[in-house]
Design an enzyme around this catalytic site. Structure first.
Site, PDB file in Angstrom:
ATOM      1  N   GLU A  34      34.582  40.396  40.398  1.00  0.00           N
ATOM      2  CA  GLU A  34      34.716  39.517  41.551  1.00  0.00           C
ATOM      3  C   GLU A  34      33.774  38.359  41.116  1.00  0.00           C
ATOM      4  O   GLU A  34      33.837  37.245  41.795  1.00  0.00           O
ATOM      5  CB  GLU A  34      34.192  40.141  42.728  1.00  0.00           C
ATOM      6  N   CYS A  59      43.777  50.116  47.211  1.00  0.00           N
ATOM      7  CA  CYS A  59      42.371  50.331  47.174  1.00  0.00           C
ATOM      8  C   CYS A  59      42.115  51.813  47.018  1.00  0.00           C
ATOM      9  O   CYS A  59      42.529  52.628  47.741  1.00  0.00           O
ATOM     10  CB  CYS A  59      41.594  49.773  48.128  1.00  0.00           C
ATOM     11  N   CYS A  62      40.541  52.248  40.138  1.00  0.00           N
ATOM     12  CA  CYS A  62      40.058  51.110  41.167  1.00  0.00           C
ATOM     13  C   CYS A  62      41.119  50.129  40.609  1.00  0.00           C
ATOM     14  O   CYS A  62      41.150  49.816  39.439  1.00  0.00           O
ATOM     15  CB  CYS A  62      38.623  50.796  40.634  1.00  0.00           C
ATOM     16  N   ASP A 101      43.594  45.588  50.568  1.00  0.00           N
ATOM     17  CA  ASP A 101      42.412  45.915  49.641  1.00  0.00           C
ATOM     18  C   ASP A 101      41.117  45.508  50.159  1.00  0.00           C
ATOM     19  O   ASP A 101      40.875  44.720  51.024  1.00  0.00           O
ATOM     20  CB  ASP A 101      42.681  45.500  48.275  1.00  0.00           C
ATOM     21  N   SER A 102      40.048  45.923  49.630  1.00  0.00           N
ATOM     22  CA  SER A 102      38.757  45.742  50.140  1.00  0.00           C
ATOM     23  C   SER A 102      38.479  44.247  49.590  1.00  0.00           C
ATOM     24  O   SER A 102      37.460  43.425  50.156  1.00  0.00           O
ATOM     25  CB  SER A 102      37.676  46.489  49.473  1.00  0.00           C
ATOM     26  N   HIS A 138      40.651  46.869  40.846  1.00  0.00           N
ATOM     27  CA  HIS A 138      40.053  45.928  40.109  1.00  0.00           C
ATOM     28  C   HIS A 138      40.074  46.014  38.695  1.00  0.00           C
ATOM     29  O   HIS A 138      40.159  44.923  37.871  1.00  0.00           O
ATOM     30  CB  HIS A 138      38.683  45.698  40.583  1.00  0.00           C
TER      31      HIS A 138
HETATM   32  N1  DGL Z   1      40.116  47.882  44.797  1.00  0.00           N
HETATM   33  C1  DGL Z   1      39.045  48.618  45.305  1.00  0.00           C
HETATM   34  C2  DGL Z   1      39.203  49.944  44.644  1.00  0.00           C
HETATM   35  O1  DGL Z   1      40.296  50.362  44.275  1.00  0.00           O
HETATM   36  C3  DGL Z   1      37.654  48.220  44.986  1.00  0.00           C
HETATM   37  C4  DGL Z   1      36.638  48.941  45.397  1.00  0.00           C
HETATM   38  C5  DGL Z   1      35.364  48.220  46.166  1.00  0.00           C
HETATM   39  O2  DGL Z   1      35.695  47.607  46.879  1.00  0.00           O
HETATM   40  O3  DGL Z   1      34.290  48.699  46.018  1.00  0.00           O
HETATM   41  O4  DGL Z   1      38.487  51.064  44.823  1.00  0.00           O
END
Ligand code: DGL
Length: 291
Positions: A167, A82, A200, A19-20, A202
């Site tokens: 975050e 992600c 997302c 993931d990011s 998150h």
């Molecule tokens: N978890 C990422 C997603 O599902 C986060 C997005 C991001 O890094 O902006 O899109």
């Protein structure tokens, strides 16, 4: 890239999850619940999160670098946990890597249609989506949903402030979160779709606040559980499903911020061990022998 022969993969190899940032740990949690015998190697590109406000080209470049790192661990499968990467970079990743890759987008789209059609079996209707700007702009959910059911359209809202808020450690009961969600979700509240995709990884952290901001008739779709089910199916079909309960979670991050422990354990639902730091500058120069 053609798929590698099955004998290349080992049953004890880890599932790689990428993931990011740390939001993908919601997917790790779902995989651990469903597949307690599987070891997991998690990579969070925490130095470069968020991806959601970056161009598709940059996201694809970051994703390729991170997956190059993960393939050095010889995983039996890679989960792109992600939505932003799943929505913008999958064709490039599938072309570059020979390890099977699963994204989070299709499982979430399929679940949303299932819920919607239980309520509205025929005719035109809408599924709600909240996601990053990049995911919404890609129209990837719309395309995935139209492929499955062309009577369903997507009412999407980009929510760029949510990932930074999460975050930063803001909780679902934070007044700031409520204010932001009320503004973002107002148009979706009016439509009152049967299903709203948390597009997302998150967002499940704020599920209670999202549920309070939309119509009580709307069911939230968290693609983590759906994705875990797809992982199990794929491993089963490869004969690589590992039973038992002795599994490991190793975390790799490109930045270990002050609040790593607190935020990561919030996503995972239990304490997370010390992560290994990976220098984002050197990912590029890592060997590619296992790709
Ligand atoms: N978890 C990422 C997603 O599902 C986060 C997005 C991001 O890094 O902006 O899109």
């Amino acid at each position: 890239m053609p798929g590698r022969p099955l004998h290349d993969f080992h049953i004890d190899a880890p599932i790689a999850v990428y993931d990011s940032g740390l939001g993908g740990l919601t997917v790790v949690r779902a995989i651990q619940r469903l597949l307690p015998g599987e070891s997991i190697a998690y990579f969070g590109d925490t130095a470069r999160v968020p991806y959601g406000n970056k161009s598709a080209r940059t996201v694809a470049q970051f994703a390729s670098q991170c997956l190059r790192f993960l393939t050095r661990l010889n995983p039996k499968i890679i989960v792109v946990a992600c939505n932003t990467v799943s929505a913008t970079a999958m064709p490039e990743l599938l072309a570059e890597f020979s390890t099977p890759i699963i994204g989070v987008l299709e499982p979430g789209a399929a679940a949303a249609i299932r819920i919607t059609r239980q309520k509205i079996p025929h005719g035109k209707c809408a599924v709600g989506l909240i996601a990053t700007e990049a995911t919404v702009a890609s129209r990837a959910y719309q395309m995935a949903i139209s492929r499955l059911d062309d009577g369903v359209h997507v009412a999407a809202r980009a929510c760029p402030l949510l990932v930074p808020l999460i975050e930063e450690g803001r909780e679902a009961d934070s007044p700031l979160v409520k204010l932001v969600l009320d503004e973002y979700l107002d148009p979706l509240r009016q439509i009152a779709p049967a299903a709203l995709i948390l597009g997302c990884t998150h967002y499940p952290i704020l599920a209670d606040a999202v549920a309070a901001a939309v119509s009580p008739d709307t069911i939230l779709i968290d693609s983590a559980g759906e994705t875990a089910a797809v992982v199990r199916k794929q491993l089963e079909s490869m004969g690589l499903l590992r039973s038992g309960t002795v599994a490991r979670l190793s975390c790799y991050v490109t930045d270990q911020g002050q609040r790593f422990e607190t935020i990561a354990s919030r996503f995972l639902g239990r304490p997370v061990g010390q992560p290994v730091w990976v220098d984002p500058e050197s990912i590029e120069t890592l060997t590619t022998e296992n790709r």
